[in-house]
Design a protein around this motif. Structure first.
Motif, PDB file in Angstrom:
ATOM      1  N   PHE A  46       2.311  95.951   8.258  1.00 19.19           N
ATOM      2  CA  PHE A  46       2.246  94.857   8.974  1.00 19.19           C
ATOM      3  C   PHE A  46       1.409  95.198  10.574  1.00 19.19           C
ATOM      4  O   PHE A  46       1.424  93.931  11.061  1.00 19.19           O
ATOM      5  CB  PHE A  46       3.784  94.888   9.704  1.00 19.19           C
ATOM      6  CG  PHE A  46       4.939  95.324   8.580  1.00 19.19           C
ATOM      7  CD1 PHE A  46       4.994  93.693   7.990  1.00 19.19           C
ATOM      8  CD2 PHE A  46       5.864  96.041   7.708  1.00 19.19           C
ATOM      9  CE1 PHE A  46       5.741  93.617   6.918  1.00 19.19           C
ATOM     10  CE2 PHE A  46       6.280  96.283   6.491  1.00 19.19           C
ATOM     11  CZ  PHE A  46       6.618  94.873   6.084  1.00 19.19           C
ATOM     12  N   ASP A  47       0.883  96.069  10.283  1.00 17.74           N
ATOM     13  CA  ASP A  47      -0.383  95.613  11.983  1.00 17.74           C
ATOM     14  C   ASP A  47      -1.775  96.176  10.527  1.00 17.74           C
ATOM     15  O   ASP A  47      -2.844  97.456  11.472  1.00 17.74           O
ATOM     16  CB  ASP A  47       0.096  96.897  12.603  1.00 17.74           C
ATOM     17  CG  ASP A  47       0.470  96.398  13.465  1.00 17.74           C
ATOM     18  OD1 ASP A  47       0.795  95.386  14.437  1.00 17.74           O
ATOM     19  OD2 ASP A  47       1.993  97.047  14.003  1.00 17.74           O
ATOM     20  N   ALA A  48      -1.697  95.523   9.559  1.00 19.38           N
ATOM     21  CA  ALA A  48      -3.504  95.872   8.865  1.00 19.38           C
ATOM     22  C   ALA A  48      -4.342  96.299   9.762  1.00 19.38           C
ATOM     23  O   ALA A  48      -5.249  96.933   9.273  1.00 19.38           O
ATOM     24  CB  ALA A  48      -3.410  95.209   7.443  1.00 19.38           C
ATOM     25  N   ALA A  49      -4.901  94.704  10.158  1.00 25.04           N
ATOM     26  CA  ALA A  49      -5.735  95.092  11.306  1.00 25.04           C
ATOM     27  C   ALA A  49      -6.286  95.525  11.898  1.00 25.04           C
ATOM     28  O   ALA A  49      -7.059  97.001  11.877  1.00 25.04           O
ATOM     29  CB  ALA A  49      -6.163  93.021  11.793  1.00 25.04           C
ATOM     30  N   GLN A  50      -5.083  96.651  12.965  1.00 27.16           N
ATOM     31  CA  GLN A  50      -5.501  97.709  13.675  1.00 27.16           C
ATOM     32  C   GLN A  50      -5.328  98.796  13.091  1.00 27.16           C
ATOM     33  O   GLN A  50      -6.543  99.377  13.090  1.00 27.16           O
ATOM     34  CB  GLN A  50      -4.410  97.688  14.495  1.00 27.16           C
ATOM     35  CG  GLN A  50      -4.578  98.731  15.442  1.00 27.16           C
ATOM     36  CD  GLN A  50      -2.450  99.025  16.598  1.00 27.16           C
ATOM     37  OE1 GLN A  50      -1.964  97.964  16.090  1.00 27.16           O
ATOM     38  NE2 GLN A  50      -2.872  99.823  16.810  1.00 27.16           N
ATOM     39  N   PHE A  51      -4.574  98.856  11.849  1.00 27.69           N
ATOM     40  CA  PHE A  51      -4.830  99.920  11.088  1.00 27.69           C
ATOM     41  C   PHE A  51      -6.111 100.385  10.841  1.00 27.69           C
ATOM     42  O   PHE A  51      -6.119 101.833   9.974  1.00 27.69           O
ATOM     43  CB  PHE A  51      -3.694 100.041   9.853  1.00 27.69           C
ATOM     44  CG  PHE A  51      -3.652 101.608   8.717  1.00 27.69           C
ATOM     45  CD1 PHE A  51      -3.205 102.697   9.129  1.00 27.69           C
ATOM     46  CD2 PHE A  51      -3.978 101.228   7.965  1.00 27.69           C
ATOM     47  CE1 PHE A  51      -3.021 103.653   8.972  1.00 27.69           C
ATOM     48  CE2 PHE A  51      -4.607 102.800   6.705  1.00 27.69           C
ATOM     49  CZ  PHE A  51      -4.044 103.336   7.618  1.00 27.69           C
TER      50      PHE A  51
ATOM     51  N   ARG B 159      -9.311  99.010  11.581  1.00 27.90           N
ATOM     52  CA  ARG B 159      -9.796  99.820  12.386  1.00 27.90           C
ATOM     53  C   ARG B 159      -9.148 101.344  12.961  1.00 27.90           C
ATOM     54  O   ARG B 159     -10.923 101.993  12.845  1.00 27.90           O
ATOM     55  CB  ARG B 159      -9.816  99.023  13.483  1.00 27.90           C
ATOM     56  CG  ARG B 159      -9.887  97.302  13.534  1.00 27.90           C
ATOM     57  CD  ARG B 159     -10.729  96.911  14.825  1.00 27.90           C
ATOM     58  NE  ARG B 159      -9.040  97.197  15.806  1.00 27.90           N
ATOM     59  CZ  ARG B 159      -8.280  96.068  15.478  1.00 27.90           C
ATOM     60  NH1 ARG B 159      -8.940  94.894  14.992  1.00 27.90           N
ATOM     61  NH2 ARG B 159      -7.416  95.879  15.922  1.00 27.90           N
ATOM     62  N   ARG B 160      -8.755 101.474  12.062  1.00 26.84           N
ATOM     63  CA  ARG B 160      -8.567 103.077  13.029  1.00 26.84           C
ATOM     64  C   ARG B 160      -9.377 103.880  12.038  1.00 26.84           C
ATOM     65  O   ARG B 160      -9.837 105.302  12.851  1.00 26.84           O
ATOM     66  CB  ARG B 160      -6.852 103.192  14.062  1.00 26.84           C
ATOM     67  CG  ARG B 160      -6.604 104.635  14.218  1.00 26.84           C
ATOM     68  CD  ARG B 160      -7.282 105.192  15.593  1.00 26.84           C
ATOM     69  NE  ARG B 160      -7.290 106.618  15.863  1.00 26.84           N
ATOM     70  CZ  ARG B 160      -7.945 107.316  15.660  1.00 26.84           C
ATOM     71  NH1 ARG B 160      -8.958 106.450  14.721  1.00 26.84           N
ATOM     72  NH2 ARG B 160      -7.850 108.525  16.111  1.00 26.84           N
ATOM     73  N   ILE B 161      -8.761 103.936  11.144  1.00 28.14           N
ATOM     74  CA  ILE B 161      -9.304 104.430   9.822  1.00 28.14           C
ATOM     75  C   ILE B 161     -10.740 104.436   9.866  1.00 28.14           C
ATOM     76  O   ILE B 161     -11.358 105.263   9.531  1.00 28.14           O
ATOM     77  CB  ILE B 161      -8.784 104.588   8.576  1.00 28.14           C
ATOM     78  CG1 ILE B 161      -8.943 103.218   8.172  1.00 28.14           C
ATOM     79  CG2 ILE B 161      -6.825 105.177   8.785  1.00 28.14           C
ATOM     80  CD1 ILE B 161      -7.818 103.193   6.823  1.00 28.14           C
ATOM     81  N   ALA B 162     -11.534 103.190  10.263  1.00 30.61           N
ATOM     82  CA  ALA B 162     -12.148 103.360   9.842  1.00 30.61           C
ATOM     83  C   ALA B 162     -12.820 104.215  10.930  1.00 30.61           C
ATOM     84  O   ALA B 162     -14.145 104.645  10.876  1.00 30.61           O
ATOM     85  CB  ALA B 162     -12.659 101.597  10.059  1.00 30.61           C
ATOM     86  N   GLU B 163     -12.785 104.216  12.014  1.00 22.62           N
ATOM     87  CA  GLU B 163     -12.975 104.935  13.470  1.00 22.62           C
ATOM     88  C   GLU B 163     -13.494 106.640  12.962  1.00 22.62           C
ATOM     89  O   GLU B 163     -13.969 106.923  12.872  1.00 22.62           O
ATOM     90  CB  GLU B 163     -12.461 105.043  15.324  1.00 22.62           C
ATOM     91  CG  GLU B 163     -12.783 103.050  14.982  1.00 22.62           C
ATOM     92  CD  GLU B 163     -12.050 102.899  16.513  1.00 22.62           C
ATOM     93  OE1 GLU B 163     -10.529 103.551  16.414  1.00 22.62           O
ATOM     94  OE2 GLU B 163     -11.393 102.118  16.727  1.00 22.62           O
TER      95      GLU B 163
END
Length: 303
Positions: free
Chosen positions: A284-289, A291-295
């Motif tokens: 449900f917050d895929a874009a934010q998620f 980005r976070r795991i990529a960081e």
């Protein structure tokens, strides 16, 4: 039929990123066929996704078909008894925890965790009970072959599960959740999907897809899963790689205070709270998620 149609609609509703994911079969623990889905450049840093109870690679659709696949080599596996992986009916295929560990080991080695492919050691990303599967791997094989772990809405058994009294109501719920009667199993699973999607707003097609994913786990596998090891408190010192806990601020299943307490006891752990999410921030917050795991994955290479 309506669940199959809903699943097909869900598949068509999300555009693929990079190349389209491909699915194949590897040999898991005890020689069991395990389905794996991959996307992204073969020589890129790796992420390996592990679903939870009644899950499958479908749960990671918004990662496998996202721009993560432009910079990472993504692998998601269906654990034994789930998704498109083999589902033998004999108890011995599920009650030996090393077999679950072997499934993850096979997925890591198939992608070249020994340096044969990809860049650096892979990041394991586990949702809910998938955290227990990942710690099965750590218990038997340690952390030498992995770069870090992301636990999503999961305490991974670092805190033992409290023993609940076996009331008549609880007995009835357990019987319904593992019933060989398809109608009963379907009804219980609908309630389960409502529970894990609480705090989000799934479309009809998305809910249908999650139902398809959950119903691919037979009743007898659900019975055996109840015997899976749930106490991993002895592994706190064994987890010596960087760890990221992700939890939704509206999660009614995972305990934020408990997870923050666990993170404080691990030497290289941090917590990200997605304030508006429930139990499925990766959906449900895929874009934010993403980005976070990529960081987090990129930070592993700088340590």
């Amino acid at each position: 039929m309506r669940y199959l149609l809903g699943f097909l609609l869900a598949v068509l509703s999300f555009g693929a990123h990079a190349d389209s994911p491909t699915t194949g079969t590897i040999e898991g623990g005890g020689g069991l066929p395990i389905a794996v889905t991959t996307n992204g450049p073969a020589d890129a840093p790796r992420m390996v996704f592990v679903h939870g109870f009644l899950g499958s690679t479908l749960n990671w659709k918004k990662q496998l078909e996202s721009d993560l696949a432009d910079k990472f080599h993504l692998t998601a596996l269906d654990m034994r008894g789930h998704g498109a992986s083999a589902k033998p009916w004999q108890a011995e295929h599920y009650l030996d925890m090393q077999l679950w560990a072997d499934d993850i080991k096979a997925a890591l080695e198939a992608g070249g965790s020994d340096g044969g492919a990809g860049a650096g050691k892979p990041l394991l990303v586990a949702w809910s009970y998938g955290g227990h599967f990942v710690l099965d791997y750590v218990r038997y094989y340690g952390t030498d072959a992995i770069g870090g772990i992301v636990f999503v809405s999961s305490n991974a058994g670092f805190v033992p599960r409290p023993v609940s009294p076996m009331t008549p109501e609880r007995e009835q719920q357990i019987a319904r959740s593992t019933s060989p009667n398809a109608a009963t199993l379907l009804e219980w699973t609908e309630g389960y999907v409502d529970l894990i999607t609480a705090g989000g707003e799934p479309s009809a097609a998305e809910k249908e897809m999650l139902m398809v994913s959950a119903m691919m786990t037979p009743h007898y596998v659900r019975v055996f899963n109840r015997e899976h090891r749930s106490d991993n408190s002895d592994l706190l010192e064994a987890v010596d790689v960087p760890v990221l806990f992700v939890i939704g601020g509206n999660d009614i299943l995972a305990n934020r205070e408990q997870i923050e307490s666990i993170a404080a006891r691990l030497p290289q752990a941090e917590v990200s709270v997605f304030a508006d999410s429930g139990n499925m921030p990766f959906w449900f917050d895929a874009a934010q998620f993403n980005r976070r795991i990529a960081e987090f994955a990129k930070s592993l290479n700088r340590r």
